[in-house]
Enzyme design. Structure first.
Site, PDB file in Angstrom:
ATOM      1  N   ASP A  82       1.273  -1.008  -0.003  1.00 45.74           N
ATOM      2  CA  ASP A  82       0.281  -0.381   0.134  1.00 45.74           C
ATOM      3  C   ASP A  82       1.046   1.140   0.153  1.00 45.74           C
ATOM      4  OD1 ASP A  82      -2.261   1.041   0.240  1.00 45.74           O
ATOM      5  OD2 ASP A  82      -2.064   2.048   2.556  1.00 45.74           O
ATOM      6  N   LEU A  83       0.467   2.388  -0.369  1.00 47.01           N
ATOM      7  CA  LEU A  83       0.983   3.645  -0.091  1.00 47.01           C
ATOM      8  C   LEU A  83       1.138   4.348   1.086  1.00 47.01           C
ATOM      9  CD1 LEU A  83       2.715   5.128  -1.863  1.00 47.01           C
ATOM     10  CD2 LEU A  83       1.011   6.446  -3.294  1.00 47.01           C
ATOM     11  N   ASP A  84       0.040   5.419   1.273  1.00 50.21           N
ATOM     12  CA  ASP A  84      -0.213   5.693   2.318  1.00 50.21           C
ATOM     13  C   ASP A  84       0.063   4.876   3.732  1.00 50.21           C
ATOM     14  OD1 ASP A  84      -0.668   8.104   0.475  1.00 50.21           O
ATOM     15  OD2 ASP A  84      -2.636   7.838   0.725  1.00 50.21           O
ATOM     16  N   THR A  86       1.406  10.418   3.479  1.00 47.31           N
ATOM     17  CA  THR A  86       0.722  11.217   2.440  1.00 47.31           C
ATOM     18  C   THR A  86      -0.546  11.651   3.435  1.00 47.31           C
ATOM     19  OG1 THR A  86      -0.037   9.557   1.224  1.00 47.31           O
ATOM     20  CG2 THR A  86       1.623  11.256   0.781  1.00 47.31           C
ATOM     21  N   LYS A 135      -9.476   5.687   6.148  1.00 50.38           N
ATOM     22  CA  LYS A 135      -8.146   5.152   5.882  1.00 50.38           C
ATOM     23  C   LYS A 135      -8.625   4.189   4.571  1.00 50.38           C
ATOM     24  CE  LYS A 135      -4.679   6.164   9.851  1.00 50.38           C
ATOM     25  NZ  LYS A 135      -3.600   5.120  10.279  1.00 50.38           N
ATOM     26  N   SER A 145      -2.669   0.770  -4.271  1.00 55.48           N
ATOM     27  CA  SER A 145      -3.150   1.835  -3.356  1.00 55.48           C
ATOM     28  C   SER A 145      -4.262   2.310  -4.742  1.00 55.48           C
ATOM     29  CB  SER A 145      -2.164   2.507  -3.266  1.00 55.48           C
ATOM     30  OG  SER A 145      -2.503   3.873  -3.000  1.00 55.48           O
ATOM     31  N   ALA A 146      -5.089   2.972  -3.594  1.00 53.84           N
ATOM     32  CA  ALA A 146      -6.233   3.393  -4.125  1.00 53.84           C
ATOM     33  C   ALA A 146      -6.147   4.802  -4.759  1.00 53.84           C
ATOM     34  CB  ALA A 146      -7.517   3.663  -3.029  1.00 53.84           C
ATOM     35  N   LYS A 191     -11.074  -1.397  -1.731  1.00 52.44           N
ATOM     36  CA  LYS A 191     -10.598  -2.155  -0.458  1.00 52.44           C
ATOM     37  C   LYS A 191     -11.596  -1.560   0.586  1.00 52.44           C
ATOM     38  CE  LYS A 191      -5.558  -1.427  -0.589  1.00 52.44           C
ATOM     39  NZ  LYS A 191      -4.265  -0.883  -0.322  1.00 52.44           N
ATOM     40  N   GLU A 201       0.489  -3.883   4.575  1.00 55.81           N
ATOM     41  CA  GLU A 201      -0.540  -3.078   5.259  1.00 55.81           C
ATOM     42  C   GLU A 201      -1.146  -1.980   5.464  1.00 55.81           C
ATOM     43  OE1 GLU A 201      -3.985  -0.555   3.736  1.00 55.81           O
ATOM     44  OE2 GLU A 201      -3.549  -1.563   1.713  1.00 55.81           O
ATOM     45  N   ASP A 202      -1.304  -0.502   6.356  1.00 58.73           N
ATOM     46  CA  ASP A 202      -1.472  -0.672   7.727  1.00 58.73           C
ATOM     47  C   ASP A 202      -3.348  -0.035   7.594  1.00 58.73           C
ATOM     48  OD1 ASP A 202      -2.084   1.900   5.341  1.00 58.73           O
ATOM     49  OD2 ASP A 202      -1.409   3.598   7.114  1.00 58.73           O
TER      50      ASP A 202
END
Length: 210
Positions: free
Chosen positions: A11-13, A19, A47, A116-117, A147, A171-172
């Site tokens: 995942d990105l964020d 971000t 989130k 990532s979304a 997600k 993933e966070d």
């Protein structure tokens, strides 16, 4: 689990870069313009959620509703605010251990994908100067289901030419952990064990895996 994986999907964020704070500032600004306050606590509900669903939650908090056309314009406005913030991003904002961990995976021959979304994923990777560390980038422009739907991770596995069970998700967000499990993958949670209790392993950040 991590020793045997052939693919890693991130995942990105909150995993690669934080971000989320810029998303929050952009949503809070939009809420202010609409005449109500959007708090950090409210923001927790956003989130791992798509942009339009995030807007629905924000409007729910403010007790407001608008026609679809106006909502699309609002989501675009929020994104413009967000892009203004992330325009200033550079490599110093990478979370601890990210570059080292990705580089180590590449040296081991592990396939690396982003899942990532975010529709700004490529822009952010370029700003962070790490685009070349990824074999595949699956973002909000490539998938239609947010997600906890597993589409983003299943697409990542396809782009890496791997089976889902050969991949591990990083993933966070709770919704992201759920999506990874639904895809038939092992999941490393980045954050708090009490929130990410469905993950197979939970660490504070990628630096703990070095």
């Amino acid at each position: 689990m991590l020793q045997n994986m052939k693919g890693a999907i991130f995942d990105l964020d909150g995993v690669i870069v934080d971000t989320a704070k810029y998303h929050f500032l952009a949503w809070a600004e939009l809420a202010r313009e609409l005449g109500f306050e959007f708090t950090e606590e409210d923001n927790e509900r956003l989130k791992g959620v798509s942009r339009m669903r995030s807007l629905d939650i924000l409007l729910e908090v403010g007790g407001l509703d608008f026609p679809e056309e106006e909502k699309i314009a609002m989501a675009d406005k929020k994104n413009k605010l967000y892009v203004e913030f992330i325009n200033k991003l550079d490599q110093s904002e990478l979370l601890p251990g990210v570059k080292e961990y990705l580089t180590g995976l590449r040296e081991r021959g592990v396939g690396i994908a982003l899942g990532s979304a975010s529709k700004n994923a490529m822009f952010i990777l370029d700003k962070l100067n790490i685009t070349d560390l990824f074999d595949a980038v699956v973002d909000g422009n490539k998938v239609s289901n947010a997600k906890p739907d597993p589409e983003v991770f299943l697409t990542g596995a396809v782009e890496l030419k791997l089976q889902p069970e050969e991949c591990v998700v990083f993933e966070d967000a709770e919704a992201g952990v759920e999506a990874g499990k639904a895809a038939g993958m092992k999941v490393v949670g980045i954050g708090k064990p009490e929130i990410l209790k469905e993950a197979d392993l939970v660490v504070a950040g990628l630096h703990e895996l070095l």
